[in-house]
Scaffold this motif. Sequence first.
Motif, PDB file in Angstrom:
ATOM      1  N   ALA A 136       0.832  -1.209   0.000  1.00  0.00           N
ATOM      2  CA  ALA A 136       0.000   0.000   0.000  1.00  0.00           C
ATOM      3  C   ALA A 136       0.867   1.259   0.000  1.00  0.00           C
ATOM      4  CB  ALA A 136      -0.944  -0.009   1.205  1.00  0.00           C
ATOM      5  N   GLY A 137       1.923   1.239   0.790  1.00  0.00           N
ATOM      6  CA  GLY A 137       2.826   2.390   0.820  1.00  0.00           C
ATOM      7  C   GLY A 137       3.490   2.621  -0.523  1.00  0.00           C
ATOM      8  N   GLY A 138       3.889   1.548  -1.178  1.00  0.00           N
ATOM      9  CA  GLY A 138       4.522   1.678  -2.487  1.00  0.00           C
ATOM     10  C   GLY A 138       3.584   2.232  -3.540  1.00  0.00           C
ATOM     11  N   TYR A 139       2.367   1.704  -3.577  1.00  0.00           N
ATOM     12  CA  TYR A 139       1.396   2.210  -4.553  1.00  0.00           C
ATOM     13  C   TYR A 139       1.014   3.657  -4.250  1.00  0.00           C
ATOM     14  CZ  TYR A 139       0.467  -2.188  -7.005  1.00  0.00           C
ATOM     15  OH  TYR A 139       0.570  -3.308  -7.780  1.00  0.00           O
ATOM     16  N   VAL A 177       3.661  10.593  -9.153  1.00  0.00           N
ATOM     17  CA  VAL A 177       3.214  10.831 -10.524  1.00  0.00           C
ATOM     18  C   VAL A 177       2.241  12.009 -10.570  1.00  0.00           C
ATOM     19  CG1 VAL A 177       1.889   9.840 -12.438  1.00  0.00           C
ATOM     20  CG2 VAL A 177       3.678   8.501 -11.332  1.00  0.00           C
ATOM     21  N   ALA A 178       1.370  12.136  -9.591  1.00  0.00           N
ATOM     22  CA  ALA A 178       0.450  13.282  -9.543  1.00  0.00           C
ATOM     23  C   ALA A 178       1.221  14.587  -9.379  1.00  0.00           C
ATOM     24  CB  ALA A 178      -0.552  13.113  -8.404  1.00  0.00           C
ATOM     25  N   TRP A 179       2.245  14.575  -8.548  1.00  0.00           N
ATOM     26  CA  TRP A 179       3.079  15.773  -8.374  1.00  0.00           C
ATOM     27  C   TRP A 179       3.747  16.139  -9.693  1.00  0.00           C
ATOM     28  CZ3 TRP A 179       8.371  16.052  -9.122  1.00  0.00           C
ATOM     29  CH2 TRP A 179       8.935  17.297  -8.860  1.00  0.00           C
ATOM     30  N   ALA A 180       4.349  15.147 -10.348  1.00  0.00           N
ATOM     31  CA  ALA A 180       5.031  15.416 -11.616  1.00  0.00           C
ATOM     32  C   ALA A 180       4.053  15.972 -12.647  1.00  0.00           C
ATOM     33  CB  ALA A 180       5.684  14.150 -12.143  1.00  0.00           C
ATOM     34  N   ASP A 181       2.852  15.422 -12.705  1.00  0.00           N
ATOM     35  CA  ASP A 181       1.854  15.890 -13.652  1.00  0.00           C
ATOM     36  C   ASP A 181       1.421  17.320 -13.350  1.00  0.00           C
ATOM     37  OD1 ASP A 181       0.139  15.525 -15.896  1.00  0.00           O
ATOM     38  OD2 ASP A 181      -1.535  15.197 -14.526  1.00  0.00           O
ATOM     39  N   SER A 182       1.394  17.682 -12.071  1.00  0.00           N
ATOM     40  CA  SER A 182       0.981  19.041 -11.712  1.00  0.00           C
ATOM     41  C   SER A 182       2.085  20.061 -11.961  1.00  0.00           C
ATOM     42  CB  SER A 182       0.542  19.100 -10.246  1.00  0.00           C
ATOM     43  OG  SER A 182       1.660  18.946  -9.389  1.00  0.00           O
ATOM     44  N   VAL A 183       3.336  19.630 -11.918  1.00  0.00           N
ATOM     45  CA  VAL A 183       4.459  20.542 -12.105  1.00  0.00           C
ATOM     46  C   VAL A 183       4.843  20.659 -13.579  1.00  0.00           C
ATOM     47  CG1 VAL A 183       6.904  20.904 -11.572  1.00  0.00           C
ATOM     48  CG2 VAL A 183       5.358  20.137  -9.796  1.00  0.00           C
ATOM     49  N   LEU A 184       5.118  19.501 -14.193  1.00  0.00           N
ATOM     50  CA  LEU A 184       5.531  19.482 -15.592  1.00  0.00           C
ATOM     51  C   LEU A 184       5.144  18.119 -16.170  1.00  0.00           C
ATOM     52  CD1 LEU A 184       7.077  20.989 -17.871  1.00  0.00           C
ATOM     53  CD2 LEU A 184       9.152  19.879 -17.030  1.00  0.00           C
ATOM     54  N   PRO A 185       4.057  18.063 -16.917  1.00  0.00           N
ATOM     55  CA  PRO A 185       3.567  16.773 -17.406  1.00  0.00           C
ATOM     56  C   PRO A 185       4.604  15.937 -18.167  1.00  0.00           C
ATOM     57  CG  PRO A 185       1.901  18.437 -17.744  1.00  0.00           C
ATOM     58  CD  PRO A 185       3.142  19.157 -17.272  1.00  0.00           C
ATOM     59  N   LYS A 186       5.599  16.596 -18.765  1.00  0.00           N
ATOM     60  CA  LYS A 186       6.641  15.842 -19.468  1.00  0.00           C
ATOM     61  C   LYS A 186       7.449  14.958 -18.526  1.00  0.00           C
ATOM     62  CE  LYS A 186       7.825  19.575 -22.439  1.00  0.00           C
ATOM     63  NZ  LYS A 186       8.893  20.270 -23.151  1.00  0.00           N
ATOM     64  N   MET A 187       7.406  15.234 -17.222  1.00  0.00           N
ATOM     65  CA  MET A 187       8.189  14.470 -16.240  1.00  0.00           C
ATOM     66  C   MET A 187       7.483  13.213 -15.746  1.00  0.00           C
ATOM     67  SD  MET A 187       9.994  17.378 -13.817  1.00  0.00           S
ATOM     68  CE  MET A 187       8.951  16.922 -12.510  1.00  0.00           C
ATOM     69  N   VAL A 188       6.251  12.994 -16.126  1.00  0.00           N
ATOM     70  CA  VAL A 188       5.473  11.881 -15.572  1.00  0.00           C
ATOM     71  C   VAL A 188       6.168  10.540 -15.789  1.00  0.00           C
ATOM     72  CG1 VAL A 188       3.325  10.575 -15.826  1.00  0.00           C
ATOM     73  CG2 VAL A 188       3.252  13.044 -15.596  1.00  0.00           C
ATOM     74  N   MET A 189       6.613  10.254 -16.979  1.00  0.00           N
ATOM     75  CA  MET A 189       7.259   8.975 -17.263  1.00  0.00           C
ATOM     76  C   MET A 189       8.565   8.838 -16.473  1.00  0.00           C
ATOM     77  SD  MET A 189       7.204   6.085 -18.827  1.00  0.00           S
ATOM     78  CE  MET A 189       6.448   5.940 -20.402  1.00  0.00           C
ATOM     79  N   THR A 190       9.361   9.883 -16.444  1.00  0.00           N
ATOM     80  CA  THR A 190      10.637   9.843 -15.720  1.00  0.00           C
ATOM     81  C   THR A 190      10.418   9.645 -14.232  1.00  0.00           C
ATOM     82  OG1 THR A 190      11.574  11.334 -17.379  1.00  0.00           O
ATOM     83  CG2 THR A 190      12.783  11.093 -15.313  1.00  0.00           C
ATOM     84  N   VAL A 191       9.505  10.398 -13.662  1.00  0.00           N
ATOM     85  CA  VAL A 191       9.226  10.271 -12.232  1.00  0.00           C
ATOM     86  C   VAL A 191       8.623   8.902 -11.928  1.00  0.00           C
ATOM     87  CG1 VAL A 191       7.794  11.162 -10.338  1.00  0.00           C
ATOM     88  CG2 VAL A 191       9.045  12.735 -11.802  1.00  0.00           C
ATOM     89  N   GLY A 192       7.728   8.426 -12.767  1.00  0.00           N
ATOM     90  CA  GLY A 192       7.136   7.105 -12.572  1.00  0.00           C
ATOM     91  C   GLY A 192       8.188   6.007 -12.575  1.00  0.00           C
ATOM     92  N   LEU A 193       9.099   6.053 -13.542  1.00  0.00           N
ATOM     93  CA  LEU A 193      10.156   5.048 -13.616  1.00  0.00           C
ATOM     94  C   LEU A 193      11.145   5.170 -12.453  1.00  0.00           C
ATOM     95  CD1 LEU A 193      10.813   5.022 -17.463  1.00  0.00           C
ATOM     96  CD2 LEU A 193       9.716   3.240 -16.089  1.00  0.00           C
ATOM     97  N   ALA A 194      11.472   6.387 -12.061  1.00  0.00           N
ATOM     98  CA  ALA A 194      12.376   6.586 -10.923  1.00  0.00           C
ATOM     99  C   ALA A 194      11.738   6.078  -9.631  1.00  0.00           C
ATOM    100  CB  ALA A 194      12.743   8.060 -10.788  1.00  0.00           C
ATOM    101  N   THR A 195      10.452   6.322  -9.468  1.00  0.00           N
ATOM    102  CA  THR A 195       9.745   5.829  -8.290  1.00  0.00           C
ATOM    103  C   THR A 195       9.722   4.303  -8.288  1.00  0.00           C
ATOM    104  OG1 THR A 195       8.350   7.790  -8.335  1.00  0.00           O
ATOM    105  CG2 THR A 195       7.570   5.968  -7.012  1.00  0.00           C
ATOM    106  N   TYR A 196       9.492   3.711  -9.440  1.00  0.00           N
ATOM    107  CA  TYR A 196       9.494   2.252  -9.580  1.00  0.00           C
ATOM    108  C   TYR A 196      10.862   1.687  -9.190  1.00  0.00           C
ATOM    109  CZ  TYR A 196       8.875  -2.265 -11.937  1.00  0.00           C
ATOM    110  OH  TYR A 196       8.783  -3.587 -12.227  1.00  0.00           O
ATOM    111  N   LEU A 197      11.917   2.291  -9.699  1.00  0.00           N
ATOM    112  CA  LEU A 197      13.274   1.848  -9.375  1.00  0.00           C
ATOM    113  C   LEU A 197      13.553   1.983  -7.879  1.00  0.00           C
ATOM    114  CD1 LEU A 197      16.089   0.934 -10.364  1.00  0.00           C
ATOM    115  CD2 LEU A 197      16.639   3.354 -10.640  1.00  0.00           C
ATOM    116  N   PHE A 198      13.152   3.101  -7.286  1.00  0.00           N
ATOM    117  CA  PHE A 198      13.347   3.324  -5.854  1.00  0.00           C
ATOM    118  C   PHE A 198      12.586   2.295  -5.027  1.00  0.00           C
ATOM    119  CE2 PHE A 198      11.644   5.239  -1.948  1.00  0.00           C
ATOM    120  CZ  PHE A 198      12.833   5.437  -1.252  1.00  0.00           C
ATOM    121  N   LYS A 199      11.315   2.064  -5.372  1.00  0.00           N
ATOM    122  CA  LYS A 199      10.496   1.122  -4.607  1.00  0.00           C
ATOM    123  C   LYS A 199      11.072  -0.284  -4.631  1.00  0.00           C
ATOM    124  CE  LYS A 199       6.570   1.347  -6.502  1.00  0.00           C
ATOM    125  NZ  LYS A 199       5.178   1.322  -6.941  1.00  0.00           N
ATOM    126  N   PHE A 200      11.452  -0.739  -5.802  1.00  0.00           N
ATOM    127  CA  PHE A 200      11.937  -2.106  -5.889  1.00  0.00           C
ATOM    128  C   PHE A 200      13.343  -2.266  -5.324  1.00  0.00           C
ATOM    129  CE2 PHE A 200       8.181  -2.630  -8.341  1.00  0.00           C
ATOM    130  CZ  PHE A 200       7.780  -3.900  -7.969  1.00  0.00           C
TER     131      PHE A 200
END
Length: 143
Positions: free
Chosen positions: A46-49, A56-79
């Motif tokens: 639950a914490g990871g999700y 991803v919501a933060w990235a989308d609110s700041v600069l939508p172009k960052m969504v994929m990068t932030v999503g992948l970085a978060t995935y890498l960090f979580k795992f």
Amino acid sequence: MASRLKHLPLPLAVSGGLLVVAAVAGWFTAGSAGLIGGAGGVAVVAGGYALSSVAVAWADSVLPKMVMTVGLATYLFKFSLLGLVIFAVPRGWAGIPAMAVAMVVSVVAWLGAQVWWTVRAEVPQVTYHLEPGYRPYDDEHEE
């Protein structure tokens, strides 16, 4: 950013209920170690999700172009963090089976809750009325 996280309360509520169920089931099957393992398994998922959703919501609110990068970085960090946690748990600890089962069930429950919410969400739709045979790129993008 809150408008981007409308889906989050339902999966978190489902995970909260599952945390109680996993902790009690773990306690019945393996005592206090099972209780900790079951609750910990649900909390990790639950914490990871939730972390991914917020990032991803933060990235989308700041600069939508960052969504994929932030999503992948978060995935890498979580795992990476999950790998460290798994290696930190001593082999033979009685809570491992409860933790593993709780993690699998928690993933299925979270995804089920998110799908349920998504199917029932009121999403604006746009209907296009185009002429039959309309092809937008025929004349503009000839090579």
